[in-house]
Enzyme design. Structure first.
Site, mmCIF file in Angstrom:
data_model
loop_
_atom_site.group_PDB
_atom_site.id
_atom_site.type_symbol
_atom_site.label_atom_id
_atom_site.label_comp_id
_atom_site.label_asym_id
_atom_site.label_seq_id
_atom_site.Cartn_x
_atom_site.Cartn_y
_atom_site.Cartn_z
ATOM 1 N N ARG A 163 -3.659 6.559 0.256
ATOM 2 C CA ARG A 163 -4.316 7.863 0.725
ATOM 3 C C ARG A 163 -3.088 8.245 1.757
ATOM 4 O O ARG A 163 -3.299 9.691 2.254
ATOM 5 C CB ARG A 163 -5.477 7.362 1.894
ATOM 6 C CG ARG A 163 -6.702 7.212 0.776
ATOM 7 C CD ARG A 163 -7.885 6.710 1.493
ATOM 8 N NE ARG A 163 -7.606 5.308 1.934
ATOM 9 C CZ ARG A 163 -8.512 4.692 2.373
ATOM 10 N NH1 ARG A 163 -9.657 5.085 2.561
ATOM 11 N NH2 ARG A 163 -8.378 3.334 3.019
ATOM 12 N N ARG A 203 0.923 -1.294 -0.102
ATOM 13 C CA ARG A 203 0.188 0.217 0.055
ATOM 14 C C ARG A 203 0.839 1.317 0.129
ATOM 15 O O ARG A 203 0.497 2.342 0.565
ATOM 16 C CB ARG A 203 -0.982 -0.060 1.224
ATOM 17 C CG ARG A 203 -2.009 -0.951 1.402
ATOM 18 C CD ARG A 203 -3.292 -0.520 0.236
ATOM 19 N NE ARG A 203 -4.233 -1.275 0.206
ATOM 20 C CZ ARG A 203 -5.281 -1.519 1.006
ATOM 21 N NH1 ARG A 203 -5.481 -0.717 1.990
ATOM 22 N NH2 ARG A 203 -6.263 -2.410 0.662
ATOM 23 N N ARG A 215 -7.483 11.032 -6.712
ATOM 24 C CA ARG A 215 -8.662 9.908 -6.257
ATOM 25 C C ARG A 215 -9.882 10.801 -6.413
ATOM 26 O O ARG A 215 -11.043 10.392 -6.902
ATOM 27 C CB ARG A 215 -8.528 9.482 -4.863
ATOM 28 C CG ARG A 215 -9.658 8.968 -4.259
ATOM 29 C CD ARG A 215 -9.639 7.406 -4.719
ATOM 30 N NE ARG A 215 -10.739 6.552 -4.142
ATOM 31 C CZ ARG A 215 -11.955 6.722 -4.482
ATOM 32 N NH1 ARG A 215 -12.489 7.525 -5.499
ATOM 33 N NH2 ARG A 215 -13.033 6.050 -4.191
ATOM 34 N N ASP A 220 -7.066 -3.948 -7.178
ATOM 35 C CA ASP A 220 -7.477 -4.408 -5.892
ATOM 36 C C ASP A 220 -7.725 -6.132 -6.120
ATOM 37 O O ASP A 220 -8.040 -6.289 -7.244
ATOM 38 C CB ASP A 220 -8.746 -3.835 -5.598
ATOM 39 C CG ASP A 220 -9.097 -3.855 -3.929
ATOM 40 O OD1 ASP A 220 -8.523 -3.258 -3.007
ATOM 41 O OD2 ASP A 220 -9.959 -4.860 -3.953
ATOM 42 N N TYR A 224 -14.708 -12.351 1.230
ATOM 43 C CA TYR A 224 -15.511 -11.406 0.770
ATOM 44 C C TYR A 224 -16.627 -11.825 -0.041
ATOM 45 O O TYR A 224 -17.699 -11.169 0.243
ATOM 46 C CB TYR A 224 -14.559 -10.441 -0.137
ATOM 47 C CG TYR A 224 -13.681 -9.564 0.981
ATOM 48 C CD1 TYR A 224 -14.129 -8.536 1.496
ATOM 49 C CD2 TYR A 224 -12.213 -10.086 0.998
ATOM 50 C CE1 TYR A 224 -13.063 -7.875 2.249
ATOM 51 C CE2 TYR A 224 -11.407 -9.526 1.850
ATOM 52 C CZ TYR A 224 -11.763 -8.092 2.321
ATOM 53 O OH TYR A 224 -11.025 -7.699 3.256
HETATM 54 O O1 CP3 Z 1 0.207 0.035 -3.198
HETATM 55 C C1 CP3 Z 1 -0.468 -1.240 -3.147
HETATM 56 O O2 CP3 Z 1 -0.316 -1.810 -2.236
HETATM 57 C C2 CP3 Z 1 -1.290 -1.641 -4.420
HETATM 58 C C3 CP3 Z 1 -2.482 -1.458 -4.497
HETATM 59 C C4 CP3 Z 1 -3.588 -2.394 -3.606
HETATM 60 C C5 CP3 Z 1 -4.885 -1.889 -3.053
HETATM 61 N N1 CP3 Z 1 -5.273 -2.853 -2.624
HETATM 62 C C6 CP3 Z 1 -5.308 -0.647 -3.431
HETATM 63 C C7 CP3 Z 1 -6.438 -0.205 -2.433
HETATM 64 C C8 CP3 Z 1 -3.417 -3.669 -3.170
HETATM 65 C C9 CP3 Z 1 -2.173 -4.451 -3.262
HETATM 66 C C10 CP3 Z 1 -4.635 -4.025 -2.443
HETATM 67 C C11 CP3 Z 1 -4.847 -5.463 -1.703
HETATM 68 C C12 CP3 Z 1 -6.059 -5.781 -1.236
HETATM 69 N N2 CP3 Z 1 -7.370 -5.197 -1.330
HETATM 70 C C13 CP3 Z 1 -6.124 -6.610 -0.126
HETATM 71 C C14 CP3 Z 1 -5.044 -7.300 0.447
HETATM 72 C C15 CP3 Z 1 -3.818 -6.825 1.092
HETATM 73 C C16 CP3 Z 1 -4.296 -6.410 2.337
HETATM 74 O O3 CP3 Z 1 -4.464 -5.120 2.675
HETATM 75 O O4 CP3 Z 1 -4.400 -7.100 3.144
HETATM 76 C C17 CP3 Z 1 -7.572 -6.561 0.331
HETATM 77 C C18 CP3 Z 1 -7.778 -7.552 1.788
HETATM 78 C C19 CP3 Z 1 -8.097 -5.625 -0.408
HETATM 79 C C20 CP3 Z 1 -9.547 -5.334 -0.288
HETATM 80 C C21 CP3 Z 1 -9.844 -4.046 -0.027
HETATM 81 N N3 CP3 Z 1 -9.695 -2.965 -0.821
HETATM 82 C C22 CP3 Z 1 -10.122 -3.361 1.153
HETATM 83 C C23 CP3 Z 1 -10.510 -3.803 2.453
HETATM 84 C C24 CP3 Z 1 -10.644 -1.744 1.058
HETATM 85 C C25 CP3 Z 1 -10.869 -0.736 1.939
HETATM 86 C C26 CP3 Z 1 -9.954 -0.254 2.587
HETATM 87 C C27 CP3 Z 1 -10.190 1.165 2.945
HETATM 88 O O5 CP3 Z 1 -9.472 1.546 3.880
HETATM 89 O O6 CP3 Z 1 -11.221 1.661 2.473
HETATM 90 C C28 CP3 Z 1 -10.027 -1.659 -0.426
HETATM 91 C C29 CP3 Z 1 -9.736 -0.404 -1.074
HETATM 92 C C30 CP3 Z 1 -8.770 0.002 -1.439
HETATM 93 N N4 CP3 Z 1 -7.566 -0.837 -2.058
HETATM 94 C C31 CP3 Z 1 -7.990 1.247 -1.433
HETATM 95 C C32 CP3 Z 1 -6.662 1.468 -2.064
HETATM 96 C C33 CP3 Z 1 -5.518 2.241 -2.231
HETATM 97 C C34 CP3 Z 1 -8.444 2.443 -0.683
HETATM 98 C C35 CP3 Z 1 -9.593 3.008 -1.496
HETATM 99 C C36 CP3 Z 1 -9.830 4.515 -1.815
HETATM 100 O O7 CP3 Z 1 -8.620 5.169 -2.094
HETATM 101 O O8 CP3 Z 1 -10.730 5.022 -1.771
#
Ligand code: CP3
Length: 349
Positions: free
Chosen positions: A29, A25, A38, A75, A150
């Site tokens: 954000r 990540r 975004r 994602d 999920y």
């Molecule tokens: O920089 C990186 O790591 C690459 C991008 C990446 C994202 N999600 C972007 C993202 C990666 C590798 C993921 C993987 C992901 N997504 C996982 C596995 C890794 C982990 O963290 O355990 C999981 C469980 C998800 C599912 C997911 N996607 C969730 C639970 C959420 C919500 C999180 C939140 O705080 O809102 C997301 C959304 C998400 N994926 C965001 C980002 C940057 C935030 C959304 C936004 O910017 O509005």
């Protein structure tokens, strides 16, 4: 100096003068330039499927920090959507999914699902064209079990319903995992052909599983994905991240032919060294909360990690993703300590 990216040398089993570094990540954000970008997307899913914007998000942390690898901005929940399940994000609450589609119907969508994810291939191609050759590009997908949790529960949760489902409907779960294995393997093959040089499987919810269940729903599917990807002639190294697997991490490492094992925050020095001695490259396991907290405790932990694992193949990283409210100065400080190179200010500041 060799142009082979440091990350790939580490995954090839080399012990380097310093470990490569990237952060889960690292895009997102915590960066003001990401928050600005975004606001231009209607929703997060559309953002992920827009190669121009997703490539920009992938590259933002690369401009700011001397990271050794970029991870494609996407994602793990894009696969269920490509298989026909509705996916959306509630602001401040996280992912939501519609009703689980009929599994036989989804099985018929596997081939088409890869085409529906072609935008991610375009993102990878764009990033690879812009990134310096010594910096590697990582593609990824969710682990089938994590994605299934999920899909079954419709949201992030404590996974009780999904684990109960695994016991009450084993055939149905196995059928769902088979669909996910097949779609994920095709998706990763497409990513490698589009420019991903290493492939990571995020099994973020591997915790709390009994050994026999872990073997059936985590180890089996990971082996099957890698087998399919290798059968397609893709040689990119794999990083497996069985987050929360605890005592089963070593079982995982022995059974799954990944080149790298990503370790979570709990990983002991001993565990990491045993994995290295067993031929694996390790990655992790700095606490993302400590990265956010900063201060002398962070500096001390970085030194400890470097001292305990730099004697073998090691990739410096967190045990989980960067928290959105992590001060950029803390990230910059750690990356500079590991690489010897300072971060750069960017226009958004
Ligand atoms: O920089 C990186 O790591 C690459 C991008 C990446 C994202 N999600 C972007 C993202 C990666 C590798 C993921 C993987 C992901 N997504 C996982 C596995 C890794 C982990 O963290 O355990 C999981 C469980 C998800 C599912 C997911 N996607 C969730 C639970 C959420 C919500 C999180 C939140 O705080 O809102 C997301 C959304 C998400 N994926 C965001 C980002 C940057 C935030 C959304 C936004 O910017 O509005």
């Amino acid at each position: 100096m060799s142009e082979t990216p440091r990350l790939l040398r580490a995954l090839g089993g080399e012990t380097l003068d310093r470990p490569p570094i990237w952060f889960m990540r690292q895009a997102g954000r915590s960066l003001p330039e990401y928050r600005e970008l975004r606001t231009r997307a209607t929703d997060f899913i559309a953002f992920c499927h827009n190669p121009e914007m997703a490539a920009e998000a992938t590259l933002q942390p690369m401009r700011r920090f001397p990271m050794d690898a970029a991870i494609v901005f996407a994602d793990i929940l894009l696969i269920p959507r490509a298989l026909g399940q509705e996916v959306w994000f509630e602001a401040g609450e996280g992912p939501r999914l519609g009703e689980l589609p009929d599994i036989t119907r989804m099985a018929g969508e596997v081939e088409a699902s890869t085409g529906r994810l072609s935008a991610i291939g375009e993102t990878l191609a764009r990033v690879r064209a812009e990134l310096e050759p010594e910096r590697a590009l990582i593609g990824f997908a969710g682990g089938p079990w994590t994605v299934a949790t999920y899909m079954i529960e419709g949201r992030g949760s404590n996974r009780e319903a999904a684990r109960t489902f695994a016991y009450e409907h084993p055939e149905k779960l196995d059928a769902l995992l088979r669909v996910l294995v097949d779609s994920t393997a095709r998706y990763l093959i497409m990513q490698a052909r589009s420019g991903a040089q290493a492939l990571k499987i995020f099994e973020s919810w591997a915790e709390g599983l009994a050994e026999d269940v872990f073997e059936r729903i985590v180890i089996g599917p990971h082996r099957a994905i890698i087998e399919q990807v290798r059968a397609a002639g893709v040689t990119a190294p794999f990083i497996g991240f069985p987050r929360g697997a605890g005592a089963l991490v070593e079982t995982y490492a022995r059974a799954v032919p990944v080149e790298g094992v990503a370790l979570d925050t709990q990983a002991s020095a001993e565990l990491g060294r045993r994995l290295q001695a067993g031929g694996k490259t390790i990655q992790g396991a700095l606490d993302n909360l400590l990265l956010r907290a900063g201060g002398p405790a962070l500096d001390a932990r970085v030194e400890t990690l470097l001292a305990q694992w730099s004697g073998g193949p090691y990739i410096f990283n967190l045990g989980h993703g960067v928290m959105p409210d992590t001060p950029i100065a803390h990230i910059a400080r750690v990356v500079e300590r590991v690489t010897g190179k300072p971060a750069k200010a960017v226009a958004a500041e």
